[in-house]
Design a protein around this motif. Structure first.
Motif, mmCIF file in Angstrom:
data_model
loop_
_atom_site.group_PDB
_atom_site.id
_atom_site.type_symbol
_atom_site.label_atom_id
_atom_site.label_comp_id
_atom_site.label_asym_id
_atom_site.label_seq_id
_atom_site.Cartn_x
_atom_site.Cartn_y
_atom_site.Cartn_z
ATOM 1 N N LEU A 1 -30.950 -7.677 -20.111
ATOM 2 C CA LEU A 1 -29.730 -8.172 -21.744
ATOM 3 C C LEU A 1 -30.298 -7.985 -22.829
ATOM 4 O O LEU A 1 -31.425 -9.047 -22.412
ATOM 5 C CB LEU A 1 -28.776 -8.869 -21.111
ATOM 6 C CG LEU A 1 -26.983 -8.523 -20.015
ATOM 7 C CD1 LEU A 1 -27.179 -9.608 -19.647
ATOM 8 C CD2 LEU A 1 -26.729 -7.883 -20.657
ATOM 9 N N MET A 2 -29.844 -8.429 -23.007
ATOM 10 C CA MET A 2 -30.782 -8.866 -24.898
ATOM 11 C C MET A 2 -29.957 -10.100 -25.115
ATOM 12 O O MET A 2 -28.703 -10.056 -24.945
ATOM 13 C CB MET A 2 -30.315 -7.455 -26.325
ATOM 14 C CG MET A 2 -31.114 -8.126 -27.399
ATOM 15 S SD MET A 2 -31.114 -7.024 -28.773
ATOM 16 C CE MET A 2 -28.904 -7.179 -28.691
ATOM 17 N N ILE A 3 -30.765 -10.757 -25.288
ATOM 18 C CA ILE A 3 -30.920 -11.909 -25.111
ATOM 19 C C ILE A 3 -31.224 -12.885 -26.797
ATOM 20 O O ILE A 3 -32.508 -12.645 -26.923
ATOM 21 C CB ILE A 3 -30.856 -13.365 -24.241
ATOM 22 C CG1 ILE A 3 -30.207 -12.622 -22.898
ATOM 23 C CG2 ILE A 3 -30.902 -13.931 -24.678
ATOM 24 C CD1 ILE A 3 -30.360 -13.169 -21.774
ATOM 25 N N ILE A 4 -30.726 -13.141 -27.928
ATOM 26 C CA ILE A 4 -31.060 -13.838 -29.059
ATOM 27 C C ILE A 4 -31.005 -15.108 -29.428
ATOM 28 O O ILE A 4 -30.204 -15.745 -29.495
ATOM 29 C CB ILE A 4 -30.728 -13.030 -30.160
ATOM 30 C CG1 ILE A 4 -30.454 -12.101 -29.799
ATOM 31 C CG2 ILE A 4 -31.405 -12.854 -31.718
ATOM 32 C CD1 ILE A 4 -29.416 -10.918 -31.251
ATOM 33 N N PRO A 5 -31.857 -15.573 -29.209
ATOM 34 C CA PRO A 5 -31.920 -17.073 -29.555
ATOM 35 C C PRO A 5 -32.005 -17.705 -30.433
ATOM 36 O O PRO A 5 -32.686 -16.560 -32.023
ATOM 37 C CB PRO A 5 -33.198 -17.858 -28.815
ATOM 38 C CG PRO A 5 -34.596 -16.462 -29.011
ATOM 39 C CD PRO A 5 -33.466 -14.854 -28.626
ATOM 40 N N TYR B 1 -37.692 -19.401 -20.847
ATOM 41 C CA TYR B 1 -36.007 -19.519 -19.268
ATOM 42 C C TYR B 1 -35.553 -18.398 -19.563
ATOM 43 O O TYR B 1 -34.571 -17.926 -18.688
ATOM 44 C CB TYR B 1 -35.040 -20.968 -19.531
ATOM 45 C CG TYR B 1 -34.274 -20.366 -18.599
ATOM 46 C CD1 TYR B 1 -34.841 -20.863 -17.015
ATOM 47 C CD2 TYR B 1 -33.160 -20.163 -18.720
ATOM 48 C CE1 TYR B 1 -33.617 -21.082 -16.102
ATOM 49 C CE2 TYR B 1 -31.736 -20.395 -17.692
ATOM 50 C CZ TYR B 1 -32.402 -21.049 -16.715
ATOM 51 O OH TYR B 1 -31.680 -20.416 -15.216
ATOM 52 N N LEU B 2 -35.244 -18.028 -21.433
ATOM 53 C CA LEU B 2 -34.114 -17.493 -21.735
ATOM 54 C C LEU B 2 -34.906 -15.320 -21.894
ATOM 55 O O LEU B 2 -34.061 -14.613 -20.974
ATOM 56 C CB LEU B 2 -33.824 -17.450 -22.939
ATOM 57 C CG LEU B 2 -32.694 -18.163 -23.359
ATOM 58 C CD1 LEU B 2 -32.666 -18.384 -24.875
ATOM 59 C CD2 LEU B 2 -31.133 -17.882 -23.289
ATOM 60 N N ASN B 3 -36.438 -15.807 -21.445
ATOM 61 C CA ASN B 3 -37.238 -14.793 -21.354
ATOM 62 C C ASN B 3 -36.889 -13.986 -19.656
ATOM 63 O O ASN B 3 -36.513 -12.912 -19.652
ATOM 64 C CB ASN B 3 -38.306 -15.002 -21.668
ATOM 65 C CG ASN B 3 -38.754 -14.279 -22.642
ATOM 66 O OD1 ASN B 3 -37.492 -14.021 -23.731
ATOM 67 N ND2 ASN B 3 -40.024 -15.046 -23.978
ATOM 68 N N ALA B 4 -37.154 -15.155 -18.770
ATOM 69 C CA ALA B 4 -36.617 -14.679 -17.773
ATOM 70 C C ALA B 4 -36.166 -14.150 -17.149
ATOM 71 O O ALA B 4 -35.619 -13.152 -16.929
ATOM 72 C CB ALA B 4 -36.977 -16.561 -16.453
ATOM 73 N N ASN C 1 -43.315 -19.081 -16.508
ATOM 74 C CA ASN C 1 -43.429 -18.396 -18.810
ATOM 75 C C ASN C 1 -43.918 -19.644 -19.157
ATOM 76 O O ASN C 1 -44.774 -19.863 -20.420
ATOM 77 C CB ASN C 1 -42.493 -17.200 -18.645
ATOM 78 C CG ASN C 1 -41.975 -16.368 -17.872
ATOM 79 O OD1 ASN C 1 -42.642 -16.258 -17.350
ATOM 80 N ND2 ASN C 1 -40.943 -15.873 -18.220
ATOM 81 N N ALA C 2 -43.352 -21.059 -18.980
ATOM 82 C CA ALA C 2 -43.267 -21.930 -20.236
ATOM 83 C C ALA C 2 -44.646 -22.672 -20.090
ATOM 84 O O ALA C 2 -45.145 -22.541 -20.739
ATOM 85 C CB ALA C 2 -42.587 -23.124 -20.072
ATOM 86 N N ILE D 1 -36.993 -23.308 -23.165
ATOM 87 C CA ILE D 1 -35.743 -22.461 -23.674
ATOM 88 C C ILE D 1 -35.525 -21.763 -23.188
ATOM 89 O O ILE D 1 -35.088 -20.068 -22.758
ATOM 90 C CB ILE D 1 -34.857 -23.221 -24.587
ATOM 91 C CG1 ILE D 1 -34.613 -24.476 -24.438
ATOM 92 C CG2 ILE D 1 -33.504 -22.517 -24.632
ATOM 93 C CD1 ILE D 1 -33.590 -25.663 -25.688
ATOM 94 N N THR D 2 -36.898 -21.129 -24.991
ATOM 95 C CA THR D 2 -36.947 -19.383 -24.680
ATOM 96 C C THR D 2 -37.940 -18.812 -22.915
ATOM 97 O O THR D 2 -37.790 -17.797 -23.398
ATOM 98 C CB THR D 2 -37.790 -18.269 -26.022
ATOM 99 O OG1 THR D 2 -38.891 -19.721 -25.843
ATOM 100 C CG2 THR D 2 -36.981 -19.484 -27.418
#
Lengths: 159, 205
Positions: free
Chosen positions: B133-137, B123-126, B25-26, B120-121
């Motif tokens: 799950l909902m993940i908010i940076p 990775y969080l998106n993956a 993604n990155a 970082i985002t």
């Protein structure tokens, strides 16, 4: 005598001529306490203000409330006099000022807690180089009580 | 307390796999930012390290590094950081801006912050895609300072007293230049247990 490096959460003391160094002080506070006449000095690298999870007993050096009494005890064991102790502190920066005063600014809390516990232990604070936005390296020369503080890209300063 | 958050080998494998997806993604996000300049990113290794080992990895406590920090909230909480040795940070900024820099000016800092944010985002998106799950940076914070100062500030801010930290090593290569970087993953109080439970199919509620 070889330089002694004090890692995060550690406490080291030296009698006589010695050099105690702690690097990578961000929000952490380096606490130097010494009895100049007796040439006894020690350094703690404090991580957080107050002990928690029962860790104050096993890792006293990590927290301001336990590190200062532990450092004082260690100094007295190697010949310092309680009444002659003096302190100099450095650190407590906020490296991420853009993120505001919220979660990451534990530096200020650490500085406040260190000052409070020095006072509770009746140790005069002779000099400090605290807060701001830059990391620090702190060196204590135990024979003289001289403390040198340095940030990246800046000249060392004596406090 | 020690090791309570230490992932098992299987969990480390999962984190590496997620790292590879995140790196994919990155890479696509960075490529568009780079106007076709070739930048590739790989995740060669995931490791669970103690604090001194972590700072050694980035050249020791006193080594100058660029660090980008992001707090994670939502269905899980945690902290992520992306740390690069200063030489790598320079190489990255140079290759993105197409010019040599000796100091990081506002532009250089923006580039670093944005690259850290993307890494970082991604990775969080993956993680979010795989778990639902909902993940908010949070917004990214950038510091250029001694590795130990940056790293301990992040840990203190997160009130992390665990002895082990999960580190995802990353490497970029840009037109033959090797650029090193490390993604640090610090679980919050509930840890990444929830991720692992969902990913390993052991989440019973």
């Amino acid at each position: 005598m070889a330089d002694i490096f004090v890692n995060m959460g550690e406490i080291e003391v030296v009698r006589g001529e010695g050099v105690l160094i702690t690097v990578g002080l961000g929000s952490c506070v380096g606490v130097a306490i010494f009895d100049q006449e007796r040439s006894v000095g020690g350094l703690a690298h404090v991580f957080l203000a107050a002990s928690r999870n029962g860790l104050g007993a096993t890792q006293p050096g990590k927290f301001a409330d336990t590190a200062i009494p532990a450092l004082v005890d260690a100094l007295i064991r190697v010949g310092a006099r309680r009444s002659a102790l003096e302190a100099k502190i450095a650190g407590g920066a906020n490296l991420f000022p853009r993120l505001g005063e919220s979660t990451l600014n534990v530096g200020k809390q650490n500085v406040a807690a260190v000052r409070e516990h020095l006072q509770l232990n009746a140790i005069p604070l002779r000099a400090e180089d605290v807060e701001g936005n830059k990391g620090r390296k702190m060196t204590l020369y135990t024979k003289t009580g001289i403390v040198v503080v340095q940030s990246i890209g800046e000249a060392p300063r004596e406090i | 307390m020690a090791g309570s958050n230490k992932p098992t080998p299987m969990e480390l494998d999962l984190l590496r796999e997620l790292g590879n997806i995140g790196a994919g993604n990155a890479t696509s996000a960075l490529s568009s930012m780079l106007n076709d300049r070739k930048l590739e990113m790989v995740v060669p290794e995931v490791a669970c390290l103690t604090l001194p080992e972590t700072t050694d990895l980035i050249g020791g406590s006193e080594a100058p590094v660029a660090g980008i920090y992001i707090a994670v909230s939502g269905d899980v909480d945690g902290h992520m950081a992306f740390l690069m040795p200063i030489e790598s940070a320079h190489q990255l900024v140079d290759s993105i801006l197409g010019q040599e820099t000796s100091e990081f000016d506002d532009m250089g800092c923006s580039v670093l912050e944005e690259v850290g944010n993307i890494v970082i985002t991604s990775y969080l998106n993956a993680l979010a895609e795989m778990t639902g799950l909902m993940i908010i940076p949070s917004v990214p914070g950038l510091a250029i300072d001694m590795a130990g100062a940056i790293w301990s500030s992040i840990l203190a801010g997160a009130a992390i007293l665990d002895e082990y930290i999960t580190v995802i090593k990353t490497a970029f290569s840009s037109e033959g230049k090797q650029i090193a970087g490390h993604i640090m993953l610090i679980p919050g109080e509930d840890g990444f247990e929830r991720f692992f439970k969902i990913l390993l199919g052991t989440d019973n509620g």
